[in-house]
Design an enzyme around this catalytic site. Structure first.
Site, PDB file in Angstrom:
ATOM      1  N   ASP A  64      -8.414  -5.656  -5.783  1.00 45.26           N
ATOM      2  CA  ASP A  64      -8.029  -4.507  -4.972  1.00 45.26           C
ATOM      3  C   ASP A  64      -8.271  -3.195  -5.712  1.00 45.26           C
ATOM      4  O   ASP A  64      -7.668  -2.948  -6.749  1.00 45.26           O
ATOM      5  CB  ASP A  64      -6.540  -4.634  -4.624  1.00 45.26           C
ATOM      6  CG  ASP A  64      -6.008  -3.431  -3.858  1.00 45.26           C
ATOM      7  OD1 ASP A  64      -6.826  -2.626  -3.370  1.00 45.26           O
ATOM      8  OD2 ASP A  64      -4.779  -3.314  -3.749  1.00 45.26           O
ATOM      9  N   SER A 106       0.839  -1.175   0.000  1.00 43.98           N
ATOM     10  CA  SER A 106       0.000   0.000   0.000  1.00 43.98           C
ATOM     11  C   SER A 106       0.883   1.236   0.000  1.00 43.98           C
ATOM     12  O   SER A 106       1.884   1.245  -0.687  1.00 43.98           O
ATOM     13  CB  SER A 106      -0.884  -0.034   1.210  1.00 43.98           C
ATOM     14  OG  SER A 106      -1.989   0.736   0.984  1.00 43.98           O
ATOM     15  N   HIS A 128      -6.076  -6.407  -1.542  1.00 47.65           N
ATOM     16  CA  HIS A 128      -4.968  -5.528  -1.192  1.00 47.65           C
ATOM     17  C   HIS A 128      -3.874  -6.283  -0.433  1.00 47.65           C
ATOM     18  O   HIS A 128      -4.137  -6.867   0.611  1.00 47.65           O
ATOM     19  CB  HIS A 128      -5.557  -4.434  -0.306  1.00 47.65           C
ATOM     20  CG  HIS A 128      -4.794  -3.151  -0.300  1.00 47.65           C
ATOM     21  ND1 HIS A 128      -4.445  -2.472  -1.438  1.00 47.65           N
ATOM     22  CD2 HIS A 128      -4.335  -2.408   0.725  1.00 47.65           C
ATOM     23  CE1 HIS A 128      -3.802  -1.360  -1.097  1.00 47.65           C
ATOM     24  NE2 HIS A 128      -3.722  -1.304   0.206  1.00 47.65           N
TER      25      HIS A 128
END
Ligand SMILES: *[C@@H]1O[C@H](CO)[C@@H](O)[C@H](O)[C@H]1NC(C)=O
Ligand SMILES: *[C@@H]1O[C@H](CO)[C@@H](O)[C@H](O)[C@H]1NC(C)=O
Ligand SMILES: *[C@@H]1O[C@H](CO)[C@@H](O)[C@H](O)[C@H]1NC(C)=O
Ligand SMILES: *[C@@H]1O[C@H](CO)[C@@H](O)[C@H](O)[C@H]1NC(C)=O
Ligand SMILES: CC(=O)N[C@H]1CO[C@H](CO)[C@@H](O)[C@@H]1O
Length: 497
Positions: free
Chosen positions: A440, A178, A465
């Protein structure tokens, strides 16, 4: 780790707060807005002795001003169990929440470490968790919070640690998921003499003020479970928007969504906040669908896209609006949230509290500051190709002004500068592997095709994710272990270069 949307369930969490909009793959917490910690990770039991021990590194407050010598203590963790003298050094980069020591005991990177003889560090990001460079989170102090300062923290940590621990000849590899995935890529880009290679998972490398594509991916991900699911969600959301125009219905809405106090809609910010909070249920579940996050202490992981779409298709719960309300209530139950606080004013109060003890100090205030001054990433309803409505870009941009006195023009300029500084999608570097998951929503800002043989993308069909970072499980989709192995081959190859 993640990025904005993480917000979500956010709301569901009434009382306390925290949470971020991003994602947080490696961190304990979760999102922002609504508040409360619905899925805060627990610090794991320290069974293996030492790896959860907090260590502290003396860091500069401002790396870009040689005349400013102020210092602070940054938290880090170390795992020496796999380290061999000729092995590499792995650096897990912290993000927009407290660093969670669970990652020092489990996770795919440690499997790589075991095979390669790596010494492993995890460095918490400045201004999150216990890494507190300033006495509070006032807007003035937050000027020392930026990805550039964070990268310089990594560089300084690495140089000093290599020296003091005598690691001079060992190759350093950066890991992150991320927002920290972007940092992993950028650390190799900006400090190629220090970082030998990077695994940049689910990394949103392109900054953008408006990010309507996020909800488009949410729509597609819901549709991949059940083609009607996004249509029913859209119908429910439209009904709710209509009801919000009639104050007579507010008693019913208050009851249906188990609100903490009677619904009041005085401004567009109020309705946007309420609608975003409810959409957040779906956004969060999609973003983390089937991820093995349980090992971090996160709860509620059995709520999946399948569970949400089954509820939205269940006519025994009533019409689509009533099913939407039922979903909100069972999410609250799953996260032990007593009632939903959807007052924008309470949110504003929480977000502007600059104390380290404040309700948004777990990361919400800091991350929104970073979105207002570096990244944008606003998950607006501005695309027609998605099921939600009522939280347009201007609602998000207004928050930058309300919380930090950052104007729309300043925001636009800051985001453009971020892409100017890092290159956005057009990263010019080498030895960075960029995994992404098709479910995601963040992949829309990631690198999804090989840029060059030295900058390979790894596409993982059907995963969410940061999926490849979590510990392997028998129920993982078969492509997930393949992706993990594929990433490992790059590491192996690059470490011999
Ligand atoms: C509130 O809900 C009740 C029961 O579902 C319904 O009969 C009533 O018409 C609703 N009131 C309004 C103002 O919509
Ligand atoms: C999820 O797990 C909790 C507790 O383990 C359980 O009470 C709940 O019914 C489960 N929810 C679903 C949708 O499976
Ligand atoms: C900030 O939050 C703390 C902890 O909840 C609280 O004690 C304090 O009064 C708040 N400050 C302001 C200005 O609201
Ligand atoms: C907000 O920013 C403007 C200029 O960008 C400045 O003139 C004004 O004083 C600031 N307001 C506050 C409350 O800091
Ligand atoms: C969903 C998505 O964007 N997937 C991409 C991830 O990366 C691969 C390249 O390995 C692309 O082919 C996918 O389109």
């Amino acid at each position: 780790m993640a990025v904005q949307r993480s917000e979500s369930l956010r709301s569901l969490l009434s009382s306390v707060t925290v949470f971020l909009l991003l994602s947080l793959c490696v961190f304990a917490e979760a999102r922002v807005k609504g508040f409360g910690k619905f899925s805060e990770g627990q610090d794991p039991e320290c069974t293996t002795g030492g790896v959860c021990e907090e260590l502290w590194f003396t860091q500069k407050l401002d790396h870009f001003n040689g005349a400013d010598s102020r210092q602070w203590k940054q938290r880090f963790f170390v795992n020496e169990a796999f380290s061999r003298p000729e092995g590499p050094v792995f650096l897990m980069i912290g993000g927009e929440g407290p660093a969670n020591a669970a990652w020092m005991q489990d996770g795919t990177w440690l499997k790589y470490a075991e095979k390669l003889g790596a010494l492993c560090f995890m460095l918490e990001h400045r201004f999150y968790g216990k890494s507190r460079p300033t006495s509070d989170l006032s807007t003035g102090n937050l000027r020392f919070l930026s990805s550039r300062q964070a990268l310089a923290d990594l560089a300084h940590f690495l140089s000093v640690t290599a020296e003091t621990r005598g690691l001079g000849d060992r190759h350093w590899v950066a890991f992150g998921g991320s927002y920290p995935g972007s940092l992993a890529a950028w650390s190799r880009l900006k400090y190629p003499h220090l970082i030998h290679g990077s695994v940049a998972t689910s990394a949103p490398v392109h900054a953008t003020v408006n990010f309507p594509e996020y909800l488009e991916v949410v729509r597609r991900s819901l549709a991949s479970e059940n083609a009607d699911c996004p249509k029913i969600v859209e119908e429910a959301s439209n009904t709710l928007v209509k009801l919000l125009k009639d104050p007579e219905t507010y008693d019913n809405i208050t009851k249906d969504f188990n609100l903490c106090s009677k619904l009041q809609i005085q401004t567009e910010m109020d309705s946007a906040y309420f609608l975003e909070t409810l959409a957040g249920n779906f956004m969060d579940v999609v973003q983390y669908n089937e991820d093995n996050r349980g090992f971090e202490g996160v709860t509620g992981t059995n709520i999946t896209i399948k569970v949400l779409c089954e509820a939205m298709s269940d006519s025994s719960l009533g019409d689509p609006y009533q099913r939407y309300a039922a979903v909100a209530r069972f999410m609250m139950e799953a996260f032990s949230v007593k009632c939903l606080d959807v007052s924008f004013n309470s949110y504003l109060k929480e977000m502007t509290n600059a104390s380290w003890e404040g309700p948004a100090a777990g990361g919400g205030r800091q991350w929104v500051y970073q979105t207002c001054t570096e990244f944008g990433f606003y998950q607006s309803t501005d695309s027609p190709d998605q099921p939600f409505s009522g939280f347009p870009l201007k609602y998000h941009v207004q928050q930058c002004a309300d919380f930090f006195n950052v104007s729309a023009d300043q925001l636009a300029e800051a985001v453009a500068e971020t892409n100017e500084y890092y290159g956005g999608y057009d990263i010019r570097s080498s030895r960075i592997v960029l995994p992404n998951g098709s479910i995601d929503p963040w992949h829309a800002l990631g690198v999804t095709q090989d840029i060059s043989p030295e900058l390979p993308a790894v596409f993982i069909e059907g995963t969410a994710h940061c999926a490849n970072m979590y510990p392997a499980r028998s129920e993982d989709l078969p492509q997930l272990p393949l992706a993990r192995d594929y990433i490992f081959l790059f590491l192996q190859k690059w470490l011999n270069q």
